[in-house]
Design a protein around this motif. Structure first.
Motif, PDB file in Angstrom:
ATOM      1  N   TYR A 225       0.944  -1.146  -0.143  1.00  0.00           N
ATOM      2  CA  TYR A 225      -0.101   0.024  -0.013  1.00  0.00           C
ATOM      3  C   TYR A 225       0.729   1.309   0.036  1.00  0.00           C
ATOM      4  O   TYR A 225       1.777   1.473   0.975  1.00  0.00           O
ATOM      5  N   PRO A 226       0.790   2.131  -1.180  1.00  0.00           N
ATOM      6  CA  PRO A 226       0.404   1.664  -2.553  1.00  0.00           C
ATOM      7  C   PRO A 226       1.114   0.985  -3.221  1.00  0.00           C
ATOM      8  O   PRO A 226       2.220   0.624  -3.154  1.00  0.00           O
ATOM      9  N   PRO A 227       0.460   0.403  -4.359  1.00  0.00           N
ATOM     10  CA  PRO A 227       1.219  -0.095  -5.338  1.00  0.00           C
ATOM     11  C   PRO A 227       2.318   0.244  -6.255  1.00  0.00           C
ATOM     12  O   PRO A 227       2.207   1.562  -6.067  1.00  0.00           O
ATOM     13  N   HIS A 228       2.987  -0.369  -6.942  1.00  0.00           N
ATOM     14  CA  HIS A 228       4.251   0.275  -7.590  1.00  0.00           C
ATOM     15  C   HIS A 228       3.820   1.297  -8.532  1.00  0.00           C
ATOM     16  O   HIS A 228       4.656   2.364  -8.458  1.00  0.00           O
ATOM     17  N   TRP A 229       2.818   1.378  -9.088  1.00  0.00           N
ATOM     18  CA  TRP A 229       2.587   2.432 -10.193  1.00  0.00           C
ATOM     19  C   TRP A 229       2.335   3.813  -9.427  1.00  0.00           C
ATOM     20  O   TRP A 229       2.731   4.974  -9.953  1.00  0.00           O
ATOM     21  N   VAL A 230       1.679   3.596  -8.257  1.00  0.00           N
ATOM     22  CA  VAL A 230       1.383   4.847  -7.422  1.00  0.00           C
ATOM     23  C   VAL A 230       2.579   5.138  -6.754  1.00  0.00           C
ATOM     24  O   VAL A 230       2.959   6.509  -6.853  1.00  0.00           O
ATOM     25  N   VAL A 231       3.649   4.457  -6.511  1.00  0.00           N
ATOM     26  CA  VAL A 231       4.870   4.994  -5.937  1.00  0.00           C
ATOM     27  C   VAL A 231       5.845   5.811  -7.101  1.00  0.00           C
ATOM     28  O   VAL A 231       6.265   6.503  -6.684  1.00  0.00           O
ATOM     29  N   HIS A 232       5.767   4.998  -8.314  1.00  0.00           N
ATOM     30  CA  HIS A 232       6.358   5.782  -9.268  1.00  0.00           C
ATOM     31  C   HIS A 232       5.426   7.374  -9.503  1.00  0.00           C
ATOM     32  O   HIS A 232       6.408   8.341  -9.880  1.00  0.00           O
ATOM     33  N   GLU A 233       4.156   7.477  -9.571  1.00  0.00           N
ATOM     34  CA  GLU A 233       3.665   8.697  -9.529  1.00  0.00           C
ATOM     35  C   GLU A 233       4.250   9.565  -8.230  1.00  0.00           C
ATOM     36  O   GLU A 233       4.552  10.722  -8.608  1.00  0.00           O
ATOM     37  N   ALA A 234       4.343   9.067  -7.313  1.00  0.00           N
ATOM     38  CA  ALA A 234       4.857   9.804  -6.028  1.00  0.00           C
ATOM     39  C   ALA A 234       6.189  10.268  -6.445  1.00  0.00           C
ATOM     40  O   ALA A 234       6.702  11.462  -5.917  1.00  0.00           O
ATOM     41  N   LEU A 235       7.004   9.394  -6.679  1.00  0.00           N
ATOM     42  CA  LEU A 235       8.363   9.634  -7.139  1.00  0.00           C
ATOM     43  C   LEU A 235       8.735  10.796  -7.978  1.00  0.00           C
ATOM     44  O   LEU A 235       9.532  11.747  -7.966  1.00  0.00           O
ATOM     45  N   LYS A 236       7.863  10.700  -9.105  1.00  0.00           N
ATOM     46  CA  LYS A 236       7.662  11.894 -10.031  1.00  0.00           C
ATOM     47  C   LYS A 236       7.422  13.207  -9.471  1.00  0.00           C
ATOM     48  O   LYS A 236       8.160  14.271 -10.064  1.00  0.00           O
ATOM     49  N   ARG A 237       6.716  13.262  -8.179  1.00  0.00           N
ATOM     50  CA  ARG A 237       6.410  14.269  -7.706  1.00  0.00           C
ATOM     51  C   ARG A 237       7.231  14.797  -6.339  1.00  0.00           C
ATOM     52  O   ARG A 237       7.273  15.784  -5.834  1.00  0.00           O
ATOM     53  N   ASN A 238       8.178  13.892  -6.229  1.00  0.00           N
ATOM     54  CA  ASN A 238       9.197  14.102  -5.129  1.00  0.00           C
ATOM     55  C   ASN A 238       8.557  14.245  -3.981  1.00  0.00           C
ATOM     56  O   ASN A 238       8.954  14.645  -2.930  1.00  0.00           O
ATOM     57  N   ILE A 239       7.537  13.258  -3.865  1.00  0.00           N
ATOM     58  CA  ILE A 239       6.743  12.964  -2.381  1.00  0.00           C
ATOM     59  C   ILE A 239       7.690  11.856  -1.713  1.00  0.00           C
ATOM     60  O   ILE A 239       8.013  10.921  -2.140  1.00  0.00           O
TER      61      ILE A 239
END
Length: 270
Positions: A225-239
């Motif tokens: 939680y969350p799955p990997h695609w969400v993690v990638h989106e978070a990383l794009k945003r520097n979260i």
């Protein structure tokens, strides 16, 4: 090596493993920084919908929880950084009481997480991660699995946006907890747009995400939680992502971490 989401013997639905067992196991695994984040007492007027009403520690236990951790923190100060924390529930309709609680307890804390476990439907609350049976009852109350998912993500968005005062937790817990029983109750409608919107709101407030390993071990989930695609989106945003085992016993420490790190960062480094 940090674990920002660990439960304790104060958890009524957890184990009797002692703080020392958790700490020694964390040190053995190479952790240098851990947060004990027990389920904060629920609002006094809120009725826990689980059969045993054991979702969180009782208010009368809170002082003992804090004082025990203050002592243990000093005891291990040369071995590992220990943070005193809570996992605080965001419950729609109880925002004011939650804000008052945080105002009182906030100065005692080093860390905290804000999570959604309870959703209202048809005049009653459901604990969405308690059991497949309760999840099914919740989806029937909402009218469908997809409507239950929509309600969950709406609640998470409200949690991110809520004004809970100066001590509001800045880390959002297990963003996709509603996936816990997804292999039995798959959601037929994509929630990607809602999730990305929540990430944008998290980024705008400079909050963090709990990167939670518990779902990897859940037989009806099999993903973090969350799955990997969400993690990638978070990383794009520097979260910022803070790994959390969400351990409810000492052996749960480190759960899912190696798989999560390997898969989450493989694409981001290409």
């Amino acid at each position: 090596m940090r674990d920002g989401h660990i439960h304790t013997p104060f958890c009524p639905h957890g184990s009797n493993d002692s703080f020392v067992q958790y700490i020694e196991r964390a040190i053995e695994l190479g952790y240098t920084d851990i947060s004990f984040t027990e389920h904060a007492p629920l609002p006094s007027a809120f009725v826990d919908p689980t059969p045993e009403q054991d979702s969180a520690m009782a208010m009368e236990q809170l002082d003992s929880y804090i004082s025990t951790l203050q002592r243990i923190k000093k005891q291990y100060q040369t071995d590992i950084t220990i943070r005193i924390g809570l996992e605080v529930d965001f419950i729609i309709g109880y925002e004011e009481e939650t804000a008052r609680f945080l105002e009182e307890i906030g100065p005692e804390l080093d860390d905290s997480i804000l999570s959604v476990h309870f959703l209202p439907a048809n005049g009653q609350y459901f604990c969405l991660d308690y059991s497949p049976d309760m999840f099914q009852a919740m989806t029937e109350a909402f009218g469908s699995v997809s409507l239950a998912h929509e309600a969950y993500y709406h609640a998470v968005l409200q949690a991110v946006r809520a004004d809970l005062g100066a001590y509001k937790p800045k880390r959002i817990g297990h963003l996709t907890l509603v996936h816990k029983f997804q292999k039995q109750f798959p959601c037929p409608v994509s929630m990607a747009e809602r999730i990305v919107h929540i990430l944008d709101e998290i980024k705008a407030r400079q909050y963090e995400l709990d990167y939670n390993g518990a779902g990897v071990q859940k037989p009806l989930c099999k993903e973090p939680y969350p799955p990997h695609w969400v993690v990638h989106e978070a990383l794009k945003r520097n979260i910022p992502l803070v790994y959390g085992s969400d351990a409810h016993c000492a052996r749960d420490l480190h759960q899912g971490r190696e798989q999560m790190v390997r898969e989450a960062f493989s694409e981001s480094t290409l």
